[in-house]
Design a protein around this motif. Sequence first.
Motif, PDB file in Angstrom:
ATOM      1  N   TYR A  55      10.099 -38.273 -23.065  1.00 43.51           N
ATOM      2  CA  TYR A  55      11.019 -38.395 -24.201  1.00 43.51           C
ATOM      3  C   TYR A  55      12.393 -38.752 -23.649  1.00 43.51           C
ATOM      4  O   TYR A  55      12.854 -38.175 -22.665  1.00 43.51           O
ATOM      5  CB  TYR A  55      11.119 -37.079 -24.979  1.00 43.51           C
ATOM      6  CG  TYR A  55       9.855 -36.677 -25.687  1.00 43.51           C
ATOM      7  CD1 TYR A  55       9.489 -37.277 -26.886  1.00 43.51           C
ATOM      8  CD2 TYR A  55       9.030 -35.691 -25.164  1.00 43.51           C
ATOM      9  CE1 TYR A  55       8.325 -36.901 -27.546  1.00 43.51           C
ATOM     10  CE2 TYR A  55       7.868 -35.305 -25.810  1.00 43.51           C
ATOM     11  CZ  TYR A  55       7.520 -35.919 -27.008  1.00 43.51           C
ATOM     12  OH  TYR A  55       6.372 -35.549 -27.654  1.00 43.51           O
ATOM     13  N   SER A  56      13.037 -39.701 -24.311  1.00 42.46           N
ATOM     14  CA  SER A  56      14.318 -40.158 -23.796  1.00 42.46           C
ATOM     15  C   SER A  56      15.301 -40.417 -24.929  1.00 42.46           C
ATOM     16  O   SER A  56      14.957 -41.033 -25.939  1.00 42.46           O
ATOM     17  CB  SER A  56      14.124 -41.457 -22.998  1.00 42.46           C
ATOM     18  OG  SER A  56      15.370 -42.013 -22.624  1.00 42.46           O
ATOM     19  N   SER A  57      16.513 -39.928 -24.773  1.00 39.69           N
ATOM     20  CA  SER A  57      17.611 -40.237 -25.687  1.00 39.69           C
ATOM     21  C   SER A  57      18.896 -39.663 -25.111  1.00 39.69           C
ATOM     22  O   SER A  57      18.886 -38.552 -24.559  1.00 39.69           O
ATOM     23  CB  SER A  57      17.382 -39.648 -27.078  1.00 39.69           C
ATOM     24  OG  SER A  57      18.523 -39.876 -27.903  1.00 39.69           O
ATOM     25  N   GLU A  58      19.995 -40.412 -25.237  1.00 39.34           N
ATOM     26  CA  GLU A  58      21.274 -39.878 -24.775  1.00 39.34           C
ATOM     27  C   GLU A  58      21.678 -38.639 -25.562  1.00 39.34           C
ATOM     28  O   GLU A  58      22.424 -37.780 -25.073  1.00 39.34           O
ATOM     29  CB  GLU A  58      22.375 -40.943 -24.875  1.00 39.34           C
ATOM     30  CG  GLU A  58      22.729 -41.373 -26.288  1.00 39.34           C
ATOM     31  CD  GLU A  58      21.913 -42.548 -26.775  1.00 39.34           C
ATOM     32  OE1 GLU A  58      22.426 -43.287 -27.641  1.00 39.34           O
ATOM     33  OE2 GLU A  58      20.772 -42.741 -26.305  1.00 39.34           O
ATOM     34  N   PHE A  59      21.161 -38.497 -26.786  1.00 34.39           N
ATOM     35  CA  PHE A  59      21.530 -37.352 -27.614  1.00 34.39           C
ATOM     36  C   PHE A  59      20.886 -36.052 -27.134  1.00 34.39           C
ATOM     37  O   PHE A  59      21.337 -34.968 -27.503  1.00 34.39           O
ATOM     38  CB  PHE A  59      21.146 -37.620 -29.069  1.00 34.39           C
ATOM     39  CG  PHE A  59      21.980 -38.695 -29.714  1.00 34.39           C
ATOM     40  CD1 PHE A  59      23.260 -38.408 -30.165  1.00 34.39           C
ATOM     41  CD2 PHE A  59      21.497 -39.982 -29.847  1.00 34.39           C
ATOM     42  CE1 PHE A  59      24.042 -39.386 -30.751  1.00 34.39           C
ATOM     43  CE2 PHE A  59      22.267 -40.970 -30.422  1.00 34.39           C
ATOM     44  CZ  PHE A  59      23.544 -40.675 -30.882  1.00 34.39           C
ATOM     45  N   LEU A  60      19.853 -36.143 -26.320  1.00 33.56           N
ATOM     46  CA  LEU A  60      19.222 -34.933 -25.794  1.00 33.56           C
ATOM     47  C   LEU A  60      20.172 -34.160 -24.880  1.00 33.56           C
ATOM     48  O   LEU A  60      19.996 -32.958 -24.667  1.00 33.56           O
ATOM     49  CB  LEU A  60      17.939 -35.280 -25.040  1.00 33.56           C
ATOM     50  CG  LEU A  60      16.769 -35.796 -25.888  1.00 33.56           C
ATOM     51  CD1 LEU A  60      15.595 -36.188 -24.995  1.00 33.56           C
ATOM     52  CD2 LEU A  60      16.333 -34.744 -26.900  1.00 33.56           C
ATOM     53  N   PHE A  61      21.188 -34.843 -24.348  1.00 31.29           N
ATOM     54  CA  PHE A  61      22.114 -34.165 -23.439  1.00 31.29           C
ATOM     55  C   PHE A  61      23.057 -33.227 -24.189  1.00 31.29           C
ATOM     56  O   PHE A  61      23.804 -32.466 -23.577  1.00 31.29           O
ATOM     57  CB  PHE A  61      22.909 -35.185 -22.630  1.00 31.29           C
ATOM     58  CG  PHE A  61      23.500 -34.623 -21.363  1.00 31.29           C
ATOM     59  CD1 PHE A  61      22.685 -34.033 -20.409  1.00 31.29           C
ATOM     60  CD2 PHE A  61      24.858 -34.662 -21.115  1.00 31.29           C
ATOM     61  CE1 PHE A  61      23.212 -33.501 -19.245  1.00 31.29           C
ATOM     62  CE2 PHE A  61      25.398 -34.144 -19.954  1.00 31.29           C
ATOM     63  CZ  PHE A  61      24.573 -33.562 -19.014  1.00 31.29           C
ATOM     64  N   SER A  62      23.004 -33.257 -25.513  1.00 32.84           N
ATOM     65  CA  SER A  62      23.780 -32.295 -26.303  1.00 32.84           C
ATOM     66  C   SER A  62      22.975 -31.014 -26.512  1.00 32.84           C
ATOM     67  O   SER A  62      23.228 -30.251 -27.442  1.00 32.84           O
ATOM     68  CB  SER A  62      24.168 -32.900 -27.655  1.00 32.84           C
ATOM     69  OG  SER A  62      23.008 -33.245 -28.405  1.00 32.84           O
TER      70      SER A  62
END
Length: 296
Positions: A55-62
């Motif tokens: 699973y990949s998304s820049e929003f996961l880093f929040s």
Amino acid sequence: DSTDQAAMAGKVMSGNGMGILEAVAPRVHDPAETERSRANIVEQALGFDGHTTLYSSEFLFSFAPKSVVMLRDELDRRGVRLEFVVYVRNIAGHAASSYAQAVKRRMYTGSFREYIDRDADGPYRMAVRRKLQSLLDRVGSDHLHVLHYDSVRSRLVPDFCAQVLGVDVNQLELTDLPERVNRSLTGDEIAIVRYMNRSLVGRKRAHLVGDLIIDHPPFGTPGLSIDQADYDLLRHYYEADMEWLNETFFPDSRQIAVAADDVRLTDHADPVAELSERERFVLDLAAQLANRPTSD
């Protein structure tokens, strides 16, 4: 899933990780919804019968630390290992990318200097050290891969397969691998969107304009130009973070730096101020068109 189909169609995406966001970075603050999302992830992971699920998304880093631990523990009880992969960028590259996103998605109209200047209430903060320390404290280094984006940006997929999956990409049946997996606004495009943001009504219109630009070939030279004062300001604010990242994750190579290949050091004026009267006239008309009501 539908996100894969949309990405293959060339649409602007935020990654397939958006589908699991509520499990790790709850936005609706509904415990029942977070639990449902976490249960869906567990079900999907078990359904792949031992295969790796990405699973990949820049929003996961929040991510919310508590949610991450709960998901890790639930998967661990089911015999599924959860690992985290984080790409870190050189300081100027991260700031330039964040600035482009603020202009494109949040209707920011200020200059790059105004964006990064904390002493003048600029909104930019590089929180990567705090977030990575949180992950280290909760899941440990054996569950965490931290990779240097700038070093592998031209071979992102092959390097990911090798470093994270332990797989030679040449042995996989993959075709037409892109040299880059995303594209940001060029400096000229940022100037255009910044100017239009003053007239656009609501973020939905701004998203429309930004996505239309991204869907076309880049206009102007890729990357952003900053001057020496911008560069010095970034070093002043984030040198300690840079040193921590290098000591913690890249002690031998010392890969993290302030400078970035896609950020040029120049002596330049504000590009919005350099727009001609004719260019402003055309952009005003385009903003008026974007503001017109649509059927959706």
